[in-house]
Design a protein around this motif. Structure first.
Motif, PDB file in Angstrom:
ATOM      1  N   ASN A  87      15.836  72.284  64.952  1.00  0.00           N
ATOM      2  CA  ASN A  87      14.874  71.863  65.972  1.00  0.00           C
ATOM      3  C   ASN A  87      13.914  70.807  65.442  1.00  0.00           C
ATOM      4  O   ASN A  87      13.706  69.770  66.067  1.00  0.00           O
ATOM      5  CB  ASN A  87      14.074  73.061  66.487  1.00  0.00           C
ATOM      6  CG  ASN A  87      14.870  73.943  67.425  1.00  0.00           C
ATOM      7  OD1 ASN A  87      15.898  73.526  67.962  1.00  0.00           O
ATOM      8  ND2 ASN A  87      14.408  75.173  67.625  1.00  0.00           N
ATOM      9  N   ILE A  88      13.311  71.066  64.280  1.00  0.00           N
ATOM     10  CA  ILE A  88      12.298  70.128  63.796  1.00  0.00           C
ATOM     11  C   ILE A  88      12.909  68.891  63.136  1.00  0.00           C
ATOM     12  O   ILE A  88      12.193  67.967  62.771  1.00  0.00           O
ATOM     13  CB  ILE A  88      11.276  70.799  62.843  1.00  0.00           C
ATOM     14  CG1 ILE A  88      11.944  71.459  61.644  1.00  0.00           C
ATOM     15  CG2 ILE A  88      10.408  71.785  63.605  1.00  0.00           C
ATOM     16  CD1 ILE A  88      10.947  71.946  60.604  1.00  0.00           C
ATOM     17  N   ALA A 100       9.775  66.245  75.520  1.00  0.00           N
ATOM     18  CA  ALA A 100       8.762  65.415  76.170  1.00  0.00           C
ATOM     19  C   ALA A 100       7.532  66.238  76.519  1.00  0.00           C
ATOM     20  O   ALA A 100       7.628  67.416  76.884  1.00  0.00           O
ATOM     21  CB  ALA A 100       9.334  64.789  77.440  1.00  0.00           C
ATOM     22  N   MET A 101       6.369  65.619  76.385  1.00  0.00           N
ATOM     23  CA  MET A 101       5.136  66.256  76.808  1.00  0.00           C
ATOM     24  C   MET A 101       5.149  66.453  78.333  1.00  0.00           C
ATOM     25  O   MET A 101       5.699  65.626  79.064  1.00  0.00           O
ATOM     26  CB  MET A 101       3.935  65.394  76.414  1.00  0.00           C
ATOM     27  CG  MET A 101       3.687  65.282  74.916  1.00  0.00           C
ATOM     28  SD  MET A 101       3.214  66.864  74.142  1.00  0.00           S
ATOM     29  CE  MET A 101       4.798  67.425  73.503  1.00  0.00           C
ATOM     30  N   PRO A 102       4.565  67.548  78.817  1.00  0.00           N
ATOM     31  CA  PRO A 102       4.524  67.775  80.268  1.00  0.00           C
ATOM     32  C   PRO A 102       3.925  66.571  80.999  1.00  0.00           C
ATOM     33  O   PRO A 102       2.921  66.009  80.568  1.00  0.00           O
ATOM     34  CB  PRO A 102       3.618  69.008  80.397  1.00  0.00           C
ATOM     35  CG  PRO A 102       3.768  69.729  79.095  1.00  0.00           C
ATOM     36  CD  PRO A 102       3.926  68.649  78.068  1.00  0.00           C
ATOM     37  N   GLY A 103       4.565  66.175  82.090  1.00  0.00           N
ATOM     38  CA  GLY A 103       4.092  65.041  82.877  1.00  0.00           C
ATOM     39  C   GLY A 103       4.795  63.738  82.564  1.00  0.00           C
ATOM     40  O   GLY A 103       4.598  62.742  83.271  1.00  0.00           O
ATOM     41  N   ASP A 116      24.145  64.272  75.587  1.00  0.00           N
ATOM     42  CA  ASP A 116      25.157  65.081  74.909  1.00  0.00           C
ATOM     43  C   ASP A 116      24.980  65.125  73.400  1.00  0.00           C
ATOM     44  O   ASP A 116      25.802  65.680  72.679  1.00  0.00           O
ATOM     45  CB  ASP A 116      26.557  64.559  75.247  1.00  0.00           C
ATOM     46  CG  ASP A 116      26.764  63.091  74.871  1.00  0.00           C
ATOM     47  OD1 ASP A 116      25.859  62.497  74.238  1.00  0.00           O
ATOM     48  OD2 ASP A 116      27.828  62.530  75.207  1.00  0.00           O
ATOM     49  N   GLY A 117      23.877  64.514  72.903  1.00  0.00           N
ATOM     50  CA  GLY A 117      23.643  64.487  71.467  1.00  0.00           C
ATOM     51  C   GLY A 117      24.514  63.490  70.733  1.00  0.00           C
ATOM     52  O   GLY A 117      24.452  63.410  69.505  1.00  0.00           O
ATOM     53  N   GLU A 118      25.303  62.705  71.476  1.00  0.00           N
ATOM     54  CA  GLU A 118      26.201  61.737  70.859  1.00  0.00           C
ATOM     55  C   GLU A 118      25.905  60.310  71.304  1.00  0.00           C
ATOM     56  O   GLU A 118      25.875  59.396  70.483  1.00  0.00           O
ATOM     57  CB  GLU A 118      27.667  62.083  71.194  1.00  0.00           C
ATOM     58  CG  GLU A 118      28.122  63.441  70.683  1.00  0.00           C
ATOM     59  CD  GLU A 118      28.173  63.501  69.166  1.00  0.00           C
ATOM     60  OE1 GLU A 118      28.339  62.449  68.527  1.00  0.00           O
ATOM     61  OE2 GLU A 118      28.040  64.611  68.610  1.00  0.00           O
ATOM     62  N   ALA A 119      25.697  60.120  72.614  1.00  0.00           N
ATOM     63  CA  ALA A 119      25.463  58.780  73.150  1.00  0.00           C
ATOM     64  C   ALA A 119      24.142  58.219  72.630  1.00  0.00           C
ATOM     65  O   ALA A 119      23.113  58.908  72.629  1.00  0.00           O
ATOM     66  CB  ALA A 119      25.447  58.825  74.685  1.00  0.00           C
ATOM     67  N   GLN A 170      17.551  68.676  76.022  1.00  0.00           N
ATOM     68  CA  GLN A 170      16.582  67.612  76.311  1.00  0.00           C
ATOM     69  C   GLN A 170      15.712  67.229  75.112  1.00  0.00           C
ATOM     70  O   GLN A 170      14.636  66.659  75.277  1.00  0.00           O
ATOM     71  CB  GLN A 170      15.706  67.972  77.529  1.00  0.00           C
ATOM     72  CG  GLN A 170      16.485  68.358  78.771  1.00  0.00           C
ATOM     73  CD  GLN A 170      17.582  67.344  79.122  1.00  0.00           C
ATOM     74  OE1 GLN A 170      17.314  66.157  79.218  1.00  0.00           O
ATOM     75  NE2 GLN A 170      18.815  67.822  79.277  1.00  0.00           N
ATOM     76  N   TYR A 171      16.182  67.552  73.913  1.00  0.00           N
ATOM     77  CA  TYR A 171      15.500  67.077  72.710  1.00  0.00           C
ATOM     78  C   TYR A 171      15.817  65.604  72.488  1.00  0.00           C
ATOM     79  O   TYR A 171      16.956  65.170  72.662  1.00  0.00           O
ATOM     80  CB  TYR A 171      15.952  67.864  71.475  1.00  0.00           C
ATOM     81  CG  TYR A 171      15.229  69.166  71.267  1.00  0.00           C
ATOM     82  CD1 TYR A 171      14.110  69.237  70.436  1.00  0.00           C
ATOM     83  CD2 TYR A 171      15.664  70.333  71.884  1.00  0.00           C
ATOM     84  CE1 TYR A 171      13.447  70.439  70.222  1.00  0.00           C
ATOM     85  CE2 TYR A 171      15.009  71.541  71.683  1.00  0.00           C
ATOM     86  CZ  TYR A 171      13.898  71.588  70.847  1.00  0.00           C
ATOM     87  OH  TYR A 171      13.247  72.775  70.647  1.00  0.00           O
ATOM     88  N   VAL A 172      14.813  64.852  72.093  1.00  0.00           N
ATOM     89  CA  VAL A 172      15.001  63.459  71.704  1.00  0.00           C
ATOM     90  C   VAL A 172      15.309  63.412  70.210  1.00  0.00           C
ATOM     91  O   VAL A 172      14.650  64.082  69.405  1.00  0.00           O
ATOM     92  CB  VAL A 172      13.740  62.622  72.010  1.00  0.00           C
ATOM     93  CG1 VAL A 172      13.881  61.201  71.467  1.00  0.00           C
ATOM     94  CG2 VAL A 172      13.468  62.594  73.508  1.00  0.00           C
ATOM     95  N   ILE A 173      16.311  62.618  69.847  1.00  0.00           N
ATOM     96  CA  ILE A 173      16.703  62.455  68.451  1.00  0.00           C
ATOM     97  C   ILE A 173      16.620  60.962  68.147  1.00  0.00           C
ATOM     98  O   ILE A 173      17.454  60.179  68.618  1.00  0.00           O
ATOM     99  CB  ILE A 173      18.134  62.977  68.202  1.00  0.00           C
ATOM    100  CG1 ILE A 173      18.258  64.433  68.670  1.00  0.00           C
ATOM    101  CG2 ILE A 173      18.521  62.832  66.736  1.00  0.00           C
ATOM    102  CD1 ILE A 173      19.679  64.880  68.955  1.00  0.00           C
ATOM    103  N   ILE A 174      15.582  60.565  67.420  1.00  0.00           N
ATOM    104  CA  ILE A 174      15.396  59.152  67.110  1.00  0.00           C
ATOM    105  C   ILE A 174      16.414  58.727  66.047  1.00  0.00           C
ATOM    106  O   ILE A 174      16.493  59.333  64.979  1.00  0.00           O
ATOM    107  CB  ILE A 174      13.972  58.865  66.597  1.00  0.00           C
ATOM    108  CG1 ILE A 174      12.928  59.322  67.632  1.00  0.00           C
ATOM    109  CG2 ILE A 174      13.808  57.387  66.271  1.00  0.00           C
ATOM    110  CD1 ILE A 174      12.910  58.536  68.913  1.00  0.00           C
TER     111      ILE A 174
END
Length: 334
Positions: free
Chosen positions: A145-146, A152-155, A171-174, A215-219
């Protein structure tokens, strides 16, 4: 990040940085005690301040925490960090190996966040356990996770787009251009039109990212730091974080260098840990366990120091400029 009025927060990133738009205001609103290191930007000064003021949470970029780790490793019993339980990290993706080290050594949780001045400032945040559904997950899953930039922050709305502005699958790939919008997200620059920075109400962040099914963002990288080799993208951040997982290496930066056939190739510039010497073959072998052959650095170069910006982030554009000035050529072009 769970900030409360009972915390003592130490903000290490300078006030002109995006942090100055958020953390001091949140802390003041809550009545949180705030301490700052002034101009004394060294690991030992941070650690002394944390011990003296009984800091519970601190914020900085990965190079700050790598330097602090080196100081703690050199003198493991010098500082009492029993009050410190959280470190927030932003600016670039921190190595998972480093985050595990802080937890295993001191039970300090590292919290990864992502944001910009234009997002005022926090866009996403990731903790070991961020949702009710994650209660009871394994420690390995918590570190997964970390390793991500977070939720995303609410809003706020976050999306990734392809070159034709079509949303990409989560999908964690695109991999696509990371865009964000919301009530407090910048929609223009004052007296400075930059239409390429905005699209149909979205702020174009300049980051390249993935999103997974949760919905996690992976930079993946800054778009300007991604390496295009043979028509395929190579993430400099992924290579760097894997390389600094070697105990012999203290810091690493991976930059693109021009190649007539492949367009660009990666080169790793590293600072060795105290008392260690570079074994280039060992670094390449270490990377080959995770990366494809075409993703491996063409060369690993040991240096005494890496150029840092005012916030403590590694200045890759300076590294590239210095290599060009010095007439650097890739090994197969010499």
């Amino acid at each position: 990040m769970g900030l409360t009025g009972t915390d003592t927060v130490c903000g290490i990133v300078p006030m002109f940085h995006a942090m100055g738009w958020g953390l001091p205001f949140a802390a003041s609103m809550l009545g949180t005690k705030q301490v700052y290191p002034h101009r004394f930007m060294t690991p030992d000064s941070f650690l002394s301040l944390m011990e003296q003021e009984e800091v519970t949470i601190s914020a900085g970029v990965p190079t700050i925490w790598q330097g602090v780790r080196a100081a703690l490793t050199a003198n493991p019993d010098k500082y009492d960090l029993s009050s410190l339980n959280r470190l927030t990290c932003g600016g670039s993706a921190p190595p998972v190996e480093m985050m595990r080290w802080y937890w295993n050594s001191f039970e300090i949780e590292m919290i990864q966040g992502w944001g910009m001045t234009e997002t005022n400032p926090l866009g996403t945040l990731s903790r070991k356990v961020s949702k009710r559904s994650q209660v009871g997950i394994s420690e390995d899953q918590q570190f997964e996770n970390i390793a991500k930039a977070g939720l995303a922050m609410p809003g706020l709305e976050i999306e990734i787009f392809d070159e034709e502005w079509k949303p990409l699958p989560h999908d964690g790939e695109a991999v696509g251009e990371l865009c964000i919008r919301g009530p407090w997200i910048a929609s223009e620059y004052f007296n400075d039109p930059q239409p390429e920075k905005f699209h149909d109400g979205w702020l174009v962040t300049g980051d390249v990212a993935k999103m997974d099914a949760d919905q996690y963002v992976i930079i993946c990288d800054r778009s300007k730091d991604m390496i295009k080799s043979g028509g395929e993208w190579i993430s400099s951040v992924d290579l760097e974080n894997h390389i600094v997982g070697m105990p012999e290496i203290a810091q690493a930066a991976v930059v693109a260098q021009p190649h007539p056939k492949w367009d660009e190739r990666p080169v790793a510039v590293v600072i060795m840990a105290e008392g260690q010497s570079l074994d280039q073959a060992a670094v390449i072998e270490h990377c080959s366990k995770v990366f494809a052959k075409w993703q491996l650095p063409d060369e690993v170069i040991a240096v005494e120091s890496l150029p840092l910006g005012p916030t403590g982030k590694i200045e890759k554009k300076t590294i590239r400029a210095n290599m060009e000035k010095e007439g650097y050529k890739l090994p197969d072009l010499r």
